[in-house]
Design an enzyme around this catalytic site. Structure first.
Site, mmCIF file in Angstrom:
data_model
loop_
_atom_site.group_PDB
_atom_site.id
_atom_site.type_symbol
_atom_site.label_atom_id
_atom_site.label_comp_id
_atom_site.label_asym_id
_atom_site.label_seq_id
_atom_site.Cartn_x
_atom_site.Cartn_y
_atom_site.Cartn_z
ATOM 1 N N ASP A 155 0.862 -1.188 0.000
ATOM 2 C CA ASP A 155 0.000 0.000 0.000
ATOM 3 C C ASP A 155 0.894 1.232 0.000
ATOM 4 O OD1 ASP A 155 -3.262 0.334 1.145
ATOM 5 O OD2 ASP A 155 -1.996 2.091 0.820
ATOM 6 N N SER A 186 -1.675 6.263 0.317
ATOM 7 C CA SER A 186 -2.249 7.509 -0.210
ATOM 8 C C SER A 186 -3.633 7.758 0.372
ATOM 9 C CB SER A 186 -2.317 7.480 -1.740
ATOM 10 O OG SER A 186 -3.097 6.389 -2.170
ATOM 11 N N ASN A 187 -4.317 6.690 0.779
ATOM 12 C CA ASN A 187 -5.649 6.899 1.376
ATOM 13 C C ASN A 187 -5.855 6.023 2.615
ATOM 14 O OD1 ASN A 187 -8.085 8.338 1.319
ATOM 15 N ND2 ASN A 187 -9.154 6.547 0.488
ATOM 16 N N LYS A 210 -10.671 6.052 -5.500
ATOM 17 C CA LYS A 210 -12.089 5.697 -5.572
ATOM 18 C C LYS A 210 -13.073 6.863 -5.431
ATOM 19 C CE LYS A 210 -12.757 4.938 -0.676
ATOM 20 N NZ LYS A 210 -13.423 4.226 0.394
ATOM 21 N N SER A 251 -16.992 -3.008 -9.197
ATOM 22 C CA SER A 251 -18.030 -2.221 -8.526
ATOM 23 C C SER A 251 -19.343 -2.337 -9.279
ATOM 24 C CB SER A 251 -17.573 -0.759 -8.521
ATOM 25 O OG SER A 251 -18.645 0.084 -8.200
ATOM 26 N N TYR A 285 -13.810 7.420 -12.614
ATOM 27 C CA TYR A 285 -13.579 6.329 -11.654
ATOM 28 C C TYR A 285 -14.295 5.056 -12.109
ATOM 29 C CZ TYR A 285 -14.624 3.229 -7.802
ATOM 30 O OH TYR A 285 -14.805 2.096 -7.050
ATOM 31 N N LYS A 309 -13.012 1.038 -13.582
ATOM 32 C CA LYS A 309 -13.448 -0.305 -13.148
ATOM 33 C C LYS A 309 -13.882 -1.126 -14.364
ATOM 34 C CE LYS A 309 -12.588 0.175 -8.930
ATOM 35 N NZ LYS A 309 -11.516 -0.586 -8.325
ATOM 36 N N ASN A 333 -17.821 11.767 0.770
ATOM 37 C CA ASN A 333 -18.700 11.712 -0.405
ATOM 38 C C ASN A 333 -19.843 10.753 -0.159
ATOM 39 O OD1 ASN A 333 -17.157 13.170 -2.443
ATOM 40 N ND2 ASN A 333 -15.632 11.557 -2.122
ATOM 41 N N GLY A 347 -25.031 12.502 -11.801
ATOM 42 C CA GLY A 347 -24.457 11.167 -11.999
ATOM 43 C C GLY A 347 -25.131 10.085 -11.169
HETATM 44 P P1 NAD Z 1 -9.569 2.710 0.270
HETATM 45 O O1 NAD Z 1 -9.184 3.998 -0.370
HETATM 46 O O2 NAD Z 1 -9.903 2.722 1.710
HETATM 47 O O3 NAD Z 1 -8.443 1.618 0.020
HETATM 48 C C1 NAD Z 1 -7.632 1.605 -1.130
HETATM 49 C C2 NAD Z 1 -6.191 1.493 -0.672
HETATM 50 O O4 NAD Z 1 -5.351 1.459 -1.838
HETATM 51 C C3 NAD Z 1 -5.738 2.670 0.179
HETATM 52 O O5 NAD Z 1 -5.140 2.172 1.359
HETATM 53 C C4 NAD Z 1 -4.716 3.401 -0.692
HETATM 54 O O6 NAD Z 1 -3.693 3.978 0.079
HETATM 55 C C5 NAD Z 1 -4.215 2.282 -1.579
HETATM 56 N N1 NAD Z 1 -3.723 2.698 -2.912
HETATM 57 C C6 NAD Z 1 -4.328 3.510 -3.802
HETATM 58 N N2 NAD Z 1 -3.560 3.630 -4.910
HETATM 59 C C7 NAD Z 1 -2.474 2.856 -4.712
HETATM 60 C C8 NAD Z 1 -1.318 2.563 -5.478
HETATM 61 N N3 NAD Z 1 -1.132 3.125 -6.679
HETATM 62 N N4 NAD Z 1 -0.401 1.718 -4.980
HETATM 63 C C9 NAD Z 1 -0.552 1.178 -3.747
HETATM 64 N N5 NAD Z 1 -1.619 1.424 -2.961
HETATM 65 C C10 NAD Z 1 -2.560 2.257 -3.442
HETATM 66 O O7 NAD Z 1 -10.787 2.126 -0.585
HETATM 67 P P2 NAD Z 1 -11.762 0.910 -0.273
HETATM 68 O O8 NAD Z 1 -13.110 1.466 0.005
HETATM 69 O O9 NAD Z 1 -11.131 -0.015 0.687
HETATM 70 O O10 NAD Z 1 -11.828 0.258 -1.717
HETATM 71 C C11 NAD Z 1 -10.990 -0.825 -2.099
HETATM 72 C C12 NAD Z 1 -11.249 -1.145 -3.559
HETATM 73 O O11 NAD Z 1 -12.635 -1.449 -3.726
HETATM 74 C C13 NAD Z 1 -10.958 0.017 -4.503
HETATM 75 O O12 NAD Z 1 -10.399 -0.507 -5.689
HETATM 76 C C14 NAD Z 1 -12.332 0.590 -4.771
HETATM 77 O O13 NAD Z 1 -12.392 1.236 -6.019
HETATM 78 C C15 NAD Z 1 -13.190 -0.664 -4.758
HETATM 79 N N6 NAD Z 1 -14.609 -0.386 -4.449
HETATM 80 C C16 NAD Z 1 -14.919 0.333 -3.321
HETATM 81 C C17 NAD Z 1 -16.253 0.637 -3.056
HETATM 82 C C18 NAD Z 1 -16.613 1.463 -1.850
HETATM 83 O O14 NAD Z 1 -17.733 2.000 -1.813
HETATM 84 N N7 NAD Z 1 -15.773 1.551 -0.818
HETATM 85 C C19 NAD Z 1 -17.268 0.193 -3.912
HETATM 86 C C20 NAD Z 1 -16.914 -0.554 -5.037
HETATM 87 C C21 NAD Z 1 -15.568 -0.835 -5.296
HETATM 88 N N1 UFG Z 2 -26.414 10.467 -0.562
HETATM 89 C C1 UFG Z 2 -27.048 11.550 0.019
HETATM 90 N N2 UFG Z 2 -26.294 12.434 0.731
HETATM 91 C C2 UFG Z 2 -24.944 12.298 0.883
HETATM 92 C C3 UFG Z 2 -24.302 11.176 0.276
HETATM 93 C C4 UFG Z 2 -25.066 10.291 -0.452
HETATM 94 O O1 UFG Z 2 -28.259 11.706 -0.105
HETATM 95 O O2 UFG Z 2 -24.322 13.152 1.524
HETATM 96 C C5 UFG Z 2 -27.225 9.472 -1.300
HETATM 97 C C6 UFG Z 2 -26.849 9.340 -2.760
HETATM 98 O O3 UFG Z 2 -27.550 10.283 -3.542
HETATM 99 C C7 UFG Z 2 -27.261 7.883 -3.039
HETATM 100 C C8 UFG Z 2 -26.996 7.179 -1.711
HETATM 101 O O4 UFG Z 2 -26.977 8.217 -0.727
HETATM 102 O O5 UFG Z 2 -28.635 7.817 -3.313
HETATM 103 C C9 UFG Z 2 -25.679 6.438 -1.671
HETATM 104 O O6 UFG Z 2 -24.629 7.321 -2.053
HETATM 105 P P1 UFG Z 2 -23.088 6.949 -1.856
HETATM 106 O O7 UFG Z 2 -22.291 8.120 -2.323
HETATM 107 O O8 UFG Z 2 -22.841 6.454 -0.489
HETATM 108 O O9 UFG Z 2 -22.898 5.694 -2.829
HETATM 109 P P2 UFG Z 2 -23.118 5.547 -4.399
HETATM 110 O O10 UFG Z 2 -24.147 4.486 -4.599
HETATM 111 O O11 UFG Z 2 -23.356 6.851 -5.053
HETATM 112 O O12 UFG Z 2 -21.689 5.065 -4.887
HETATM 113 C C10 UFG Z 2 -20.991 4.021 -4.193
HETATM 114 C C11 UFG Z 2 -19.492 4.254 -4.332
HETATM 115 C C12 UFG Z 2 -19.073 4.096 -5.758
HETATM 116 C C13 UFG Z 2 -19.512 2.763 -6.258
HETATM 117 C C14 UFG Z 2 -20.989 2.594 -6.067
HETATM 118 C C15 UFG Z 2 -21.438 1.215 -6.462
HETATM 119 O O13 UFG Z 2 -19.151 5.554 -3.906
HETATM 120 O O14 UFG Z 2 -17.670 4.140 -5.821
HETATM 121 O O15 UFG Z 2 -21.339 2.788 -4.704
HETATM 122 O O16 UFG Z 2 -20.675 0.257 -5.815
HETATM 123 F F1 UFG Z 2 -19.211 2.686 -7.583
#
Ligand code: NAD
Ligand code: UFG
Length: 351
Positions: free
Chosen positions: A40, A43-44, A98, A138, A163, A167, A212, A308
């Site tokens: 890792d 960065s996040n 993400k 996703s 983003y 995927k 977000n 979106g």
């Molecule tokens: P997160 O940001 O908490 O974890 C991602 C980790 O990857 C972080 O620790 C970051 O430091 C590391 N990272 C990023 N870029 C890197 C790089 N170039 N090299 C090495 N490390 C790097 O996110 P998460 O919520 O745990 O998500 C994990 C995965 O699942 C991501 O690929 C995300 O897109 C995917 N995903 C997340 C959600 C969600 O809502 N959380 C939904 C669908 C898919």
């Molecule tokens: N929402 C609000 N207020 C907020 C945040 C969200 O009303 O402050 C609403 C959104 O409009 C949506 C729902 O809550 O109806 C969920 O929103 P999120 O932002 O939590 O999640 P999304 O479904 O928009 O997106 C998430 C991840 C994306 C991923 C997607 C599907 O952020 O990365 O789920 O896995 F692609």
């Protein structure tokens, strides 16, 4: 519970393993007898997550069952070093950026980090003859679907942001890779909306700045960091007009990965699974359930739709159950309780 009992003791490289979903998965991997190498770039996520994983799993600092490499998937030198120093069986690839909104502002960074990073990782895996990978995809790859719940064979629609496109492209890359060489074992896991946190409250989602996503925003309102929640639209074609999603507890999601590892043993080819509960809940369902189980009022205001966003998105999770025996166990109440427990124990995130 020990999943894949005879298959543990293998070493799994977990990219992004200190992140939200990665850290919960690492805990379960260790609890199921796997050895883990995390890569890792932090960065996040924070380095302190490692100590917390060790606390939960009772590992001391020098225990070789958990190794950490600080580095980037864009860096072939560190990737090769990991493969040379460890007998890696397979990779669970979480690393990626993400944030949907940010991806519209700095798309090249997203394409480079997520897509070039994944290609880099795959090249190094191939050079080292490791051809087992689970990828974090996703539900965003489905875009807007008229038929709900969504099955894996639904026609994919172009995501509305860079983003989401990363995927989708990575799914295509992995499919093409498999077509060119069917000795790869590839599992694409399409996550719905992960929330919740580990029961201990030691690990959870640690967003930078203004969240977000819905649940971290709600917990920050609950702890008093934000005055109220903005509900993005109440004029959708849903039961109460607010957006409907399939929220999955991050511990269930993590367990799904341990089940998916079972598909990497033997030659299963390329599999795609939804990881969701199959239930759709609205924004107001979340607010009400969170308030009820935690006994906290969440003030909210209805605002305009977020660009979106789609009305409804929830999974048909039956394929994961039929083929891997995986199904979710934790309820929306559990998710709301555990998210709040984590926020209370870490009012300023992981420090
Ligand atoms: P997160 O940001 O908490 O974890 C991602 C980790 O990857 C972080 O620790 C970051 O430091 C590391 N990272 C990023 N870029 C890197 C790089 N170039 N090299 C090495 N490390 C790097 O996110 P998460 O919520 O745990 O998500 C994990 C995965 O699942 C991501 O690929 C995300 O897109 C995917 N995903 C997340 C959600 C969600 O809502 N959380 C939904 C669908 C898919
Ligand atoms: N929402 C609000 N207020 C907020 C945040 C969200 O009303 O402050 C609403 C959104 O409009 C949506 C729902 O809550 O109806 C969920 O929103 P999120 O932002 O939590 O999640 P999304 O479904 O928009 O997106 C998430 C991840 C994306 C991923 C997607 C599907 O952020 O990365 O789920 O896995 F692609």
């Amino acid at each position: 519970m020990n999943i894949n009992v005879n298959k543990s003791k293998e070493t799994i490289l977990v990219t992004g393993g200190t992140g939200f979903i990665g850290s919960h998965t690492v805990v379960l991997l260790i609890e199921n007898g796997y050895n883990v190498c995390i890569l890792d770039n932090l960065s996040n996520s924070k380095i302190q997550v490692l100590d917390r994983i060790r606390t939960i799993t009772n590992l001391d600092k020098n225990d070789e069952r958990l190794k950490f490499y600080k580095g980037d998937i864009l860096d072939k030198i560190i990737l090769n070093k990991i493969f040379k120093e460890n007998k890696i069986f397979g990779v669970i690839h979480f690393a990626g950026l993400k944030a949907v909104g940010e991806s519209c502002i700095i798309p090249l960074k997203y394409y480079d980090n997520n897509i070039s990073g994944t290609v880099n990782l795959l090249e190094v895996m191939k050079e080292n003859n490791v051809k087992n990978i689970i990828f974090s995809s996703s539900a965003t790859v489905y875009g807007e679907q008229s038929v709900q719940p969504i099955k894996e064979d639904a026609k994919l629609n172009e995501p509305t942001n860079p983003y989401g496109k990363t995927k989708l492209f990575i799914e295509y890359i992995l499919k093409d890779l498999y077509s060119s060489d069917n000795t790869w074992n590839i599992v694409l896991l399409r996550y719905f909306n992960p929330i919740g946190a580990h029961k201990s409250g030691l690990i959870g989602e640690d967003p930078n700045g203004i969240p977000n996503n819905l649940m971290p925003y709600v917990t920050q309102v609950a702890i008093g960091k934000r005055s109220h929640l903005n509900v993005f639209g109440n004029d959708y074609d849903t039961p109460d007009g607010t957006g409907v999603r399939d929220y999955i507890h991050v511990c269930d999601l993590a367990r799904g990965h341990v089940y998916a590892l079972g598909r990497l043993f033997g030659n299963h080819g390329l599999d795609i699974y939804n990881l969701g509960t199959g239930h759709g809940y609205s924004v107001l369902d979340i607010v009400k359930t969170f308030s009820k189980v935690n006994n906290i009022n969440i003030p909210y205001e209805i605002t305009s739709r977020r660009s979106g966003d789609i009305a409804t998105c929830y999974a048909d999770p039956s394929k994961a159950y039929q083929e891997m025996g995986f199904k979710c166990e934790l309820t929306l109440e559990d998710m709301c309780r555990d998210s709040w427990n984590y926020q209370k124990k870490n009012p300023n995130g992981i420090e």
